[in-house]
Design an enzyme around this catalytic site. Structure first.
Site, PDB file in Angstrom:
ATOM      1  N   HIS A   1      46.560  36.973  51.755  1.00  0.00           N
ATOM      2  CA  HIS A   1      45.873  36.681  50.490  1.00  0.00           C
ATOM      3  C   HIS A   1      46.719  35.923  49.494  1.00  0.00           C
ATOM      4  CE1 HIS A   1      42.345  39.336  51.124  1.00  0.00           C
ATOM      5  NE2 HIS A   1      43.204  40.000  51.878  1.00  0.00           N
TER       6      HIS A   1
ATOM      7  N   LYS B   1      40.044  37.794  34.801  1.00  0.00           N
ATOM      8  CA  LYS B   1      40.836  37.965  36.020  1.00  0.00           C
ATOM      9  C   LYS B   1      42.147  38.612  35.613  1.00  0.00           C
ATOM     10  CE  LYS B   1      40.438  33.463  36.580  1.00  0.00           C
ATOM     11  NZ  LYS B   1      39.938  33.403  37.941  1.00  0.00           N
ATOM     12  N   ARG B   2      42.991  38.991  36.569  1.00  0.00           N
ATOM     13  CA  ARG B   2      44.294  39.545  36.217  1.00  0.00           C
ATOM     14  C   ARG B   2      45.075  38.545  35.366  1.00  0.00           C
ATOM     15  NH1 ARG B   2      46.098  44.563  38.369  1.00  0.00           N
ATOM     16  NH2 ARG B   2      48.139  43.966  37.567  1.00  0.00           N
TER      17      ARG B   2
ATOM     18  N   LYS C   1      47.580  31.899  36.672  1.00  0.00           N
ATOM     19  CA  LYS C   1      46.155  31.838  36.340  1.00  0.00           C
ATOM     20  C   LYS C   1      45.930  31.143  34.987  1.00  0.00           C
ATOM     21  CE  LYS C   1      45.115  36.005  39.063  1.00  0.00           C
ATOM     22  NZ  LYS C   1      44.068  35.678  40.064  1.00  0.00           N
TER      23      LYS C   1
ATOM     24  N   LYS D   1      31.225  34.522  41.721  1.00  0.00           N
ATOM     25  CA  LYS D   1      30.284  35.403  41.002  1.00  0.00           C
ATOM     26  C   LYS D   1      29.683  34.670  39.800  1.00  0.00           C
ATOM     27  CE  LYS D   1      33.235  39.131  42.440  1.00  0.00           C
ATOM     28  NZ  LYS D   1      34.468  39.861  42.128  1.00  0.00           N
TER      29      LYS D   1
ATOM     30  N   THR E   1      37.519  34.828  43.577  1.00  0.00           N
ATOM     31  CA  THR E   1      36.172  35.285  43.933  1.00  0.00           C
ATOM     32  C   THR E   1      35.313  35.396  42.681  1.00  0.00           C
ATOM     33  OG1 THR E   1      37.149  37.490  43.973  1.00  0.00           O
ATOM     34  CG2 THR E   1      36.660  36.489  46.098  1.00  0.00           C
TER      35      THR E   1
HETATM   36  C1  26Y Z   1      52.828  43.960  47.437  1.00  0.00           C
HETATM   37  C2  26Y Z   1      52.028  44.338  46.240  1.00  0.00           C
HETATM   38  C3  26Y Z   1      52.799  44.152  44.954  1.00  0.00           C
HETATM   39  C4  26Y Z   1      50.734  43.587  46.128  1.00  0.00           C
HETATM   40  C5  26Y Z   1      49.617  44.305  45.769  1.00  0.00           C
HETATM   41  C6  26Y Z   1      48.402  43.663  45.610  1.00  0.00           C
HETATM   42  C7  26Y Z   1      50.623  42.230  46.369  1.00  0.00           C
HETATM   43  C8  26Y Z   1      49.398  41.591  46.215  1.00  0.00           C
HETATM   44  C9  26Y Z   1      48.284  42.305  45.836  1.00  0.00           C
HETATM   45  C10 26Y Z   1      46.965  41.680  45.625  1.00  0.00           C
HETATM   46  C11 26Y Z   1      46.726  40.410  45.795  1.00  0.00           C
HETATM   47  C12 26Y Z   1      45.423  39.820  45.495  1.00  0.00           C
HETATM   48  O1  26Y Z   1      44.556  40.453  44.928  1.00  0.00           O
HETATM   49  N1  26Y Z   1      45.232  38.567  45.887  1.00  0.00           N
HETATM   50  C13 26Y Z   1      43.993  37.873  45.630  1.00  0.00           C
HETATM   51  O2  26Y Z   1      43.141  38.099  46.741  1.00  0.00           O
HETATM   52  C14 26Y Z   1      41.850  37.564  46.504  1.00  0.00           C
HETATM   53  C15 26Y Z   1      41.000  37.940  47.695  1.00  0.00           C
HETATM   54  O3  26Y Z   1      41.395  37.236  48.818  1.00  0.00           O
HETATM   55  C16 26Y Z   1      41.920  36.062  46.299  1.00  0.00           C
HETATM   56  O4  26Y Z   1      40.635  35.604  45.972  1.00  0.00           O
HETATM   57  C17 26Y Z   1      42.896  35.719  45.188  1.00  0.00           C
HETATM   58  O5  26Y Z   1      43.043  34.320  45.098  1.00  0.00           O
HETATM   59  C18 26Y Z   1      44.224  36.388  45.443  1.00  0.00           C
HETATM   60  O6  26Y Z   1      45.095  36.166  44.350  1.00  0.00           O
END
Ligand code: 26Y
Length: 812
Positions: free
Chosen positions: A356, A544-545, A550, A656, A652
């Site tokens: 991701h 978004k976050r 971003k 939406k 995403t």
């Molecule tokens: C390792 C830990 C710190 C960690 C925890 C959560 C690393 C990453 C994440 C979450 C990442 C995330 O949410 N990524 C997002 O995933 C979405 C679904 O695929 C994408 O649409 C988005 O662009 C991406 O930033």
């Protein structure tokens, strides 16, 4: 159970009396919520049992979607919708004087996720069930979900999200299915008599993993799949052992607390891997419970191990559950006594992996010592995997040390979870076309050369049931009035709207629907924040976050610029605009927190300045969540998707908002590119550097933010307002860090570089919005093409290409 209104009302009032001991006349909204939830859960129960029985009887292949996050939001409305009783229940409650939407507001969001990745998992579960596919979620039952965000004096403050305090009515605890998970201790090897090594695991700690099952209801199809959330508890055996060693009651309670703490809370970071021990424990706890439970179910079928991957698919949502690979190996080798090659074949053909992110700081690695101490047997298996993998590479690339070192699973004292995931699985996918290309050509280039057939793209999607049918009922009704109801089962048929893009009555009604949504949202905002917003202004939404890439800061600087223009009398005849923000910052992310403070300051200045507040308003909504998104999105005119190109894997929220008729202002990044492909340049506002330009700058240098500052008066003025005396700085040094990030540290995310083209795109929006009819047509075209981004399409493609699942058809 109940299939028409009077029947429902009878069952409902009986439920209220029997379970809560109240008559409808005396019930509070919370009573109504609980009784209704319980009634719905009863209705779900039957299908749930049947579905699981059928999967078993028919020996259906099942996928287990392993994820550290499931951002489910509220379930009541969605369950009513999918059971096709929403309207009936609404009318029934209304007869009793209650409003369903207020009852829905009684439910606490299940916020077991940070953002995109967690919400994607939730949308996928909805699609799996709705497509009649045997797929389940496997996650953790955190006692505290994503923190509750408060603003104090404009700063973000985090409070615990005690989401279970009012009871989570949808879960069913299943102690009989509990599983033991082992940590620590050490492994000894012995000859097993027949010349082979046997591994004995000793002095370990045991934890009890208790599953809580949550039903996942399919749309109009009787299918009910399961989201299984594991909770950590001490085992009786463990407590007794401690008691034998030292009979101290306080110590014992402390020991118990420390074991339970494994599933205590969700880590609130979505991009910075901190490598905390407790996080690794969580990951293994999830993986071990889930894999053991899948193996147990498989064994009931009494099939040979060689057919494991015909029956079971294990999918890992990013690398967080990557230990699925060595855990399955451990079970097959040590408990089922398979040989390495056979176990490897089974494991690899069973596991698949989604990446991701390409942000390097989000790529997980764990120090070797930590893994070895916490999970000694798992570590041995990873070492052996690495050994064998490196040997096979040596055969193909003899002498190419650099290549081998760059691909190794263990290197520089770290276990590289992405490498583990790639080597141990049969499929690796990115989440949008551009993202997958970047993986193949750059971030994972050498892996792609080694395993070209394992890499595929699966562009993300969102469930149109929650995000359109439930969140935006007026729009759904309008769509059905014009093209019938079939789009509900086949969202790709929303393209039927295209034939009606010149129909003035449809376009006018679309305008009315948006207006109606904006008004009800404005009322809600007023109630929640005290801020009055003008519903004839353009609703511009950035949700978004909060993260550097971003670029909420770009949006903020543009608002400051607009303010300056209006104040100095240079403003064009602009359409009034209300900027909405919703965003949480990771608690330790200093820069992101400063951006929050800045936006809150801008909001304060702008909203209270009578020279500007008729044209400009800024609202930063506190505690952004799934249920809040469901309110904002239907009311949005503009969708801000302005990441630094190449950084947003997919996004995403962009899908939406498009589905709800908002027009995108965005960079050519992530899935924005695919949105642009379908709607065309006339129906979307693209701006800024392209990903290849950005990537070239990162590689070769050549960007100077100072140069941009020196040449663009607007930027210079705005940035100076951050540090010199201005309404925004109020003479404080508060925003010096932001100024430094942009100038002293050369603007890592190219905010200044993209500023001019962003301003231009925003002006174009301002011009276009004045052409109401034409604007509505653009909006309609976006809605019409949004079916392409339904998660049903995405899941269909995972199911056929990666998991090889069959649809179950016989339930109806
Ligand atoms: C390792 C830990 C710190 C960690 C925890 C959560 C690393 C990453 C994440 C979450 C990442 C995330 O949410 N990524 C997002 O995933 C979405 C679904 O695929 C994408 O649409 C988005 O662009 C991406 O930033």
């Amino acid at each position: 159970m109940f299939s028409e209104k009077e029947e429902f009302k009878k069952a409902f009032s009986r439920k209220l009396q029997a379970e809560l001991g109240v008559y409808v006349e005396n019930a509070t909204e919370f009573d109504i919520y609980r009784a209704l939830g319980s009634l719905v859960q009863d209705k779900i129960g039957e299908g749930w049992l049947q579905t699981q029985q059928q999967y078993k009887d028919k020996k259906e292949k099942q996928v287990y979607y392993f994820s550290m996050e499931f951002l489910m939001g509220r379930l009541l409305g969605n369950n009513l919708l999918n059971l096709q009783v929403l309207e009936m229940v609404e009318e029934g409650l209304s007869d009793y004087g209650f409003s369903l939407s207020r009852i829905e507001d009684q439910e606490h969001d299940a916020g077991l996720g940070n953002g995109g990745l967690g919400r994607l998992a939730a949308c996928f579960l909805d699609s799996l069930a709705s497509l009649e596919l045997p797929g389940h979620g496997c996650g953790l039952r955190y006692r505290y979900g994503m923190f509750d965000q408060r603003f104090m004096n404009g700063y973000q403050v985090e409070l615990p999200d005690n989401w279970l305090s009012d009871q989570f009515i949808w879960e069913v605890r299943r102690p009989e299915e509990a599983i033991e998970v082992k940590f620590g201790g050490h492994v000894s090897t012995a000859n097993n008599g027949s010349g082979e090594l046997a591994f004995r695991y000793k002095n370990y700690n045991t934890l009890r993993a208790v599953p809580y099952d949550v039903p996942v209801v399919g749309y109009n199809n009787e299918v009910v799949n399961t989201l299984r959330l594991w909770s950590a508890e001490p085992t009786e055996k463990d407590i007794l052992t401690v008691a034998k060693q030292q009979n101290d009651y306080t110590n014992m309670l402390n020991h118990q607390r420390s074991l339970e703490s494994i599933s205590d809370f969700l880590y609130p970071d979505d991009s910075t891997d901190e490598g905390k021990t407790l996080r690794l424990k969580q990951e293994y706890f999830l993986v071990s419970s889930g894999v053991q439970s899948a193996v147990r179910q498989f064994e009931q079928l009494e099939l040979p191990w060689s057919s494991f991957s015909n029956q079971v698919a294990l999918h890992i949502n990013d690398t967080h559950p990557a230990l699925v690979i060595p855990e399955l190996m451990r079970i097959l080798l040590d408990e089922k006594e398979l040989g390495w090659e056979e176990a490897w074949e089974v494991t690899q053909s069973t596991v698949s992996y989604t990446n991701h992110t390409t942000l390097s700081e989000a790529l997980e690695t764990w120090p070797v010592d930590l893994v070895r101490n916490l999970l000694p047997r798992i570590f041995m298996i990873i070492e052996e995997m690495n050994e064998r993998f490196c040997q096979s590479l040596w055969k193909t690339y003899p002498g190419d040390f650099d290549r081998i070192a760059s691909l190794a699973i263990i290197a520089d004292g770290q276990v590289k979870m992405a490498h583990l995931s790639i080597v141990g699985s049969h499929s690796i996918n990115g989440v949008a076309k551009l993202h997958t290309e970047i993986l193949k050509k750059r971030e994972m280039k050498t892996f792609f050369e080694t395993f070209p057939n394992r890499f595929t793209n699966k562009t993300n999607g969102i469930t149109h049931r929650r995000w359109l049918m439930h969140a935006n009922r007026p729009l759904s009704q309008l769509i059905s009035d014009h093209i019938g109801e079939q789009w509900k089962d086949h969202p790709e048929q929303l393209t039927d709207l295209l034939a009606k893009q010149e129909d003035p009555s449809l376009l006018d009604s679309l305008y009315d629907v948006k207006q109606q949504n904006k008004e009800s949202f404005a009322n809600w905002v007023h109630k929640e924040t005290g801020i009055m917003v003008d519903s004839s202004s353009i609703f511009d939404v950035h949700i978004k976050r909060l993260h550097g890439y971003k670029r909420q800061l770009l949006n903020a600087l543009h608002i400051m610029h607009l303010y300056n223009e209006i104040k100095s009398g240079h403003a064009r005849n602009m359409v009034p605009r209300t900027f909405f923000f919703g965003a949480k910052a990771a608690p330790g992310y200093h820069f992101a927190k400063k951006v929050i403070k800045l936006i809150n300051r801008i909001s304060d200045v702008v909203n209270n300045d009578t020279d500007v507040n008729e044209q400009l308003n800024v609202v930063f909504l506190e505690n952004y969540s799934v249920s809040m998104a469901e309110r904002i999105i239907p009311a949005a005119n503009i969708s801000e998707q302005i990441s630094t190109a190449s950084k947003e894997a997919s996004g995403t929220g962009n899908m939406k908002l498009m589905m709800n008729g908002a027009l995108t202002i965005g960079t050519l990044d992530g899935a924005n590119i695919e949105i642009n492909e379908v709607v065309g340049d006339n129906n979307m506002y693209t701006f800024g550097l392209r990903s290849n330009e950005i990537l070239r700058y990162y590689k070769e240098g050549g960007y100077s933010s100072k140069e941009v500052y020196d040449t663009d008066e607007r930027i210079r003025h705005t940035l100076d307002q951050l540090i010199h005396y201005s309404p925004f700085s109020k003479g404080e040094t508060e925003f010096k860090d932001l100024y430094d990030a942009l100038l002293t540290y050369n603007d890592e995310f190219f905010v200044l570089k993209d500023f001019a083209s962003y301003v231009e795109a925003q002006q174009q929006i301002d011009d276009d919005y004045k052409q109401t009819r034409e604007w509505c047509r653009k909006s309609l075209i976006n809605i019409a093409h949004s079916g392409k981004f339904s998660s049903d399409q995405t899941i269909q493609s995972y199911a056929s290409d990666i998991w090889r699942l069959q649809q179950v058809k016989t339930l109806r």
